[in-house]
Design a protein around this motif. Sequence first.
Motif, PDB file in Angstrom:
ATOM      1  N   GLY A 144       0.817  -1.213   0.000  1.00  0.00           N
ATOM      2  CA  GLY A 144       0.000   0.000   0.000  1.00  0.00           C
ATOM      3  C   GLY A 144       0.845   1.255   0.000  1.00  0.00           C
ATOM      4  N   ILE A 145       1.938   1.264   0.781  1.00  0.00           N
ATOM      5  CA  ILE A 145       2.818   2.435   0.821  1.00  0.00           C
ATOM      6  C   ILE A 145       3.516   2.611  -0.522  1.00  0.00           C
ATOM      7  N   PHE A 146       3.945   1.532  -1.133  1.00  0.00           N
ATOM      8  CA  PHE A 146       4.606   1.617  -2.431  1.00  0.00           C
ATOM      9  C   PHE A 146       3.668   2.217  -3.472  1.00  0.00           C
ATOM     10  N   ILE A 147       2.421   1.759  -3.490  1.00  0.00           N
ATOM     11  CA  ILE A 147       1.444   2.269  -4.458  1.00  0.00           C
ATOM     12  C   ILE A 147       1.221   3.760  -4.261  1.00  0.00           C
ATOM     13  N   CYS A 148       0.978   4.179  -3.027  1.00  0.00           N
ATOM     14  CA  CYS A 148       0.670   5.593  -2.787  1.00  0.00           C
ATOM     15  C   CYS A 148       1.890   6.464  -3.065  1.00  0.00           C
ATOM     16  N   ALA A 149       3.098   5.999  -2.722  1.00  0.00           N
ATOM     17  CA  ALA A 149       4.306   6.800  -2.943  1.00  0.00           C
ATOM     18  C   ALA A 149       4.558   7.002  -4.431  1.00  0.00           C
ATOM     19  N   TYR A 150       4.483   5.937  -5.212  1.00  0.00           N
ATOM     20  CA  TYR A 150       4.770   6.046  -6.643  1.00  0.00           C
ATOM     21  C   TYR A 150       3.716   6.881  -7.365  1.00  0.00           C
ATOM     22  N   MET A 151       2.451   6.631  -7.060  1.00  0.00           N
ATOM     23  CA  MET A 151       1.403   7.377  -7.745  1.00  0.00           C
ATOM     24  C   MET A 151       1.437   8.851  -7.355  1.00  0.00           C
ATOM     25  N   TYR A 152       1.754   9.144  -6.101  1.00  0.00           N
ATOM     26  CA  TYR A 152       1.825  10.534  -5.659  1.00  0.00           C
ATOM     27  C   TYR A 152       2.983  11.266  -6.331  1.00  0.00           C
ATOM     28  N   ILE A 153       4.121  10.610  -6.436  1.00  0.00           N
ATOM     29  CA  ILE A 153       5.278  11.230  -7.084  1.00  0.00           C
ATOM     30  C   ILE A 153       5.015  11.455  -8.571  1.00  0.00           C
ATOM     31  N   ILE A 154       4.414  10.470  -9.234  1.00  0.00           N
ATOM     32  CA  ILE A 154       4.131  10.600 -10.671  1.00  0.00           C
ATOM     33  C   ILE A 154       3.213  11.779 -10.942  1.00  0.00           C
ATOM     34  N   ASP A 155       2.144  11.916 -10.153  1.00  0.00           N
ATOM     35  CA  ASP A 155       1.180  12.993 -10.385  1.00  0.00           C
ATOM     36  C   ASP A 155       1.675  14.343  -9.875  1.00  0.00           C
ATOM     37  N   SER A 156       2.590  14.335  -8.912  1.00  0.00           N
ATOM     38  CA  SER A 156       3.093  15.593  -8.365  1.00  0.00           C
ATOM     39  C   SER A 156       4.189  16.198  -9.224  1.00  0.00           C
ATOM     40  N   TYR A 157       4.949  15.349  -9.915  1.00  0.00           N
ATOM     41  CA  TYR A 157       6.106  15.860 -10.650  1.00  0.00           C
ATOM     42  C   TYR A 157       5.972  15.753 -12.165  1.00  0.00           C
ATOM     43  N   GLU A 158       4.982  15.008 -12.645  1.00  0.00           N
ATOM     44  CA  GLU A 158       4.662  14.924 -14.067  1.00  0.00           C
ATOM     45  C   GLU A 158       5.911  14.789 -14.945  1.00  0.00           C
ATOM     46  N   SER A 159       6.332  15.833 -15.645  1.00  0.00           N
ATOM     47  CA  SER A 159       7.449  15.706 -16.584  1.00  0.00           C
ATOM     48  C   SER A 159       8.771  15.387 -15.888  1.00  0.00           C
ATOM     49  N   TYR A 160       8.865  15.655 -14.588  1.00  0.00           N
ATOM     50  CA  TYR A 160      10.078  15.337 -13.832  1.00  0.00           C
ATOM     51  C   TYR A 160       9.927  14.033 -13.036  1.00  0.00           C
ATOM     52  N   SER A 161       8.816  13.343 -13.224  1.00  0.00           N
ATOM     53  CA  SER A 161       8.565  12.153 -12.410  1.00  0.00           C
ATOM     54  C   SER A 161       9.572  11.046 -12.681  1.00  0.00           C
ATOM     55  N   ALA A 162      10.043  10.910 -13.932  1.00  0.00           N
ATOM     56  CA  ALA A 162      11.022   9.864 -14.250  1.00  0.00           C
ATOM     57  C   ALA A 162      12.300  10.077 -13.442  1.00  0.00           C
ATOM     58  N   SER A 163      12.768  11.323 -13.371  1.00  0.00           N
ATOM     59  CA  SER A 163      13.966  11.624 -12.590  1.00  0.00           C
ATOM     60  C   SER A 163      13.722  11.407 -11.102  1.00  0.00           C
ATOM     61  N   ALA A 164      12.538  11.801 -10.646  1.00  0.00           N
ATOM     62  CA  ALA A 164      12.211  11.623  -9.228  1.00  0.00           C
ATOM     63  C   ALA A 164      12.177  10.148  -8.854  1.00  0.00           C
ATOM     64  N   LEU A 165      11.534   9.331  -9.697  1.00  0.00           N
ATOM     65  CA  LEU A 165      11.437   7.900  -9.408  1.00  0.00           C
ATOM     66  C   LEU A 165      12.786   7.212  -9.540  1.00  0.00           C
ATOM     67  N   THR A 166      13.640   7.700 -10.434  1.00  0.00           N
ATOM     68  CA  THR A 166      14.987   7.146 -10.559  1.00  0.00           C
ATOM     69  C   THR A 166      15.771   7.365  -9.275  1.00  0.00           C
ATOM     70  N   PHE A 167      15.661   8.574  -8.715  1.00  0.00           N
ATOM     71  CA  PHE A 167      16.346   8.863  -7.448  1.00  0.00           C
ATOM     72  C   PHE A 167      15.821   7.957  -6.340  1.00  0.00           C
ATOM     73  N   VAL A 168      14.509   7.772  -6.291  1.00  0.00           N
ATOM     74  CA  VAL A 168      13.905   6.918  -5.258  1.00  0.00           C
ATOM     75  C   VAL A 168      14.379   5.479  -5.426  1.00  0.00           C
ATOM     76  N   ALA A 169      14.377   4.974  -6.675  1.00  0.00           N
ATOM     77  CA  ALA A 169      14.790   3.593  -6.926  1.00  0.00           C
ATOM     78  C   ALA A 169      16.263   3.389  -6.599  1.00  0.00           C
ATOM     79  N   LEU A 170      17.104   4.313  -7.070  1.00  0.00           N
ATOM     80  CA  LEU A 170      18.542   4.195  -6.805  1.00  0.00           C
ATOM     81  C   LEU A 170      18.818   4.148  -5.308  1.00  0.00           C
ATOM     82  N   THR A 171      18.224   5.060  -4.576  1.00  0.00           N
ATOM     83  CA  THR A 171      18.508   5.162  -3.143  1.00  0.00           C
ATOM     84  C   THR A 171      18.025   3.934  -2.385  1.00  0.00           C
TER      85      THR A 171
END
Length: 571
Positions: free
Chosen positions: A484-511
């Motif tokens: 549940g936390i994974f779903i809400c975190a990813y969907m929130y980041i995607i909708d909050s950062y839109e065109s920058y979401s790929a970079s945001a999710l890359t940072f989250v995945a790397l870390t």
Amino acid sequence: MQSYLQNKRLGRFVEGYIQQAQEEVDRRQVEPGLEKGEQARSDARLPAVSIQAPIDNGEGRPGQKPHTIQSSLVRELRGVVEQTRPLADGSTEQILLVDWEGPDDPMCARNWSVSKRALATAQISLIGFAVGATSGIDATIIPQAAKEFGVSQVVESVAIGVYLIGIGTGSLVAGPFSETFGRNAVYVVSMIVFMCWILGTALAPNIAAQIVFRFLAGCSSSTPMVCSGGSVADMWNSLEKTWSFPYYTTLSFVGPMVGSIMGAYIGPSSHVLSWRWAEWVILILSGLVLISVVVTMPETYGPLILEWKAAHYRRTTGDSRFRSEHEIEDSTLFSRLRVSMTRPFLMITEPIIIAMTMYLSVLYIVLFTFLVGWPYIFEHTYGIDQGLAHIIFISMMIGTVSPALLVPFVYKKTAKVIKQAQSQTEGGNKNARFHPEIRLWYGMLGPAVAVPVSLFWMGWTSYSHISIWSPIIASGFFGFGVTGIFICAYMYIIDSYESYSASALTFVALTRYVIAGGMTVVGIPFYENMGTHYTLTILGSISVLLMPIPYLLYFFGHRLREKSKYAVALD
């Protein structure tokens, strides 16, 4: 194969469509009064298109003038727009920009039938499932592999840790490949390379070779995992993602648990099967997934589909002016790689990203240290064998798919918010957006609380005099919480950062993968020295500190987005 057939079908569609458009132009030219003035006389001087003998080179032969089609025919082609494009030398060129025919274009992945998109999403989930199962199944054969290589189990657990670190490292370069070559090419090539490294792991003669091959396997497996989110976004709109993203997540998230279940009796059955069969099983599974992708998976990346369409227009008409946006943009693979490897680190200044990264990192530490710490919770406490202990992962797997129960409630609230945003848009506010904070309900409706509760529950009831069913049920609640936390975190980041979401999710995945990989190595000493009760208590205490994050972001996230350089803000 499916992408090839998809491309061929698109070519036949373009040929038939141009034929119909040409017939309509011819009909209008013979009807009096339909074509008048200078434009009609100009069009009459241009050659009509013949699709009976298409020009294959599409760029004209040397010494010949490029073939151009009638302007009247261009006006009949929906989704084709004449544009003047500036060149680097200061001159200009006329192009025919190829786009979708409209919002209901059947070639666009979002307009496919729900069943077709659901099947494609399931295939993407299978890739994540196979990649995740690798870490789970490897943990089941640690004692046997360590014995054969003559090393301690702590050293052998390094192989699992470097696999996770490889996933995090590879995520830095994964995205640009799919944006250049399309999703399917990346899936196919990555899975083939992944299988090669798994083959090397299965045949590794020593621990050093095993560690190297596992790291390389992690790097290659990161590409399909990173790109899969893009594929989901290709096919589903904001409202549909309310249920399609959890659908994708739960299917892929059970990989480590199912991997542990599959390998439950491979290690203990060393007199029948070598521990290396854990790698052979993954190789076979990956091969089946690869065949499924090659044979049945359609291409979903819109810019590539439009590039195919433009190429068919050029081939059919012989007019080299047909271009897609993907073809004329200045970005190259290397420029995309440069952005992909630098921009994610700019996200370190974003409070939303830091909060979610910390949260997911802790959850991944718990999840993957479970893989090596599971024997201390069940085998050593209750005296059960190695195989049965890993079968207990079924409980966590059931918990992992249970966030699906939250979908109807969250879907209803999301539909209401999106409808309100659309009403504001129709009322004149063109910049109105729906609140991304609505995605946080997936964490607020129990998962955020379930994580610390399950860890304390498991830590302080895993005694031999207390029923084994108590920690088993607790592990199910942990599966519910982490998914549940994974779903809400990813969907929130995607909708909050839109065109920058790929970079945001890359940072989250790397870390999170690098941290989880490092902590997996110390997992065995942690459980041995601290004991199950205190280890899980410490992890539970940390998760208590992080538990308020979804609730705080729900109420104050919009303020953080307003001050952010990269996030979208409501107007």
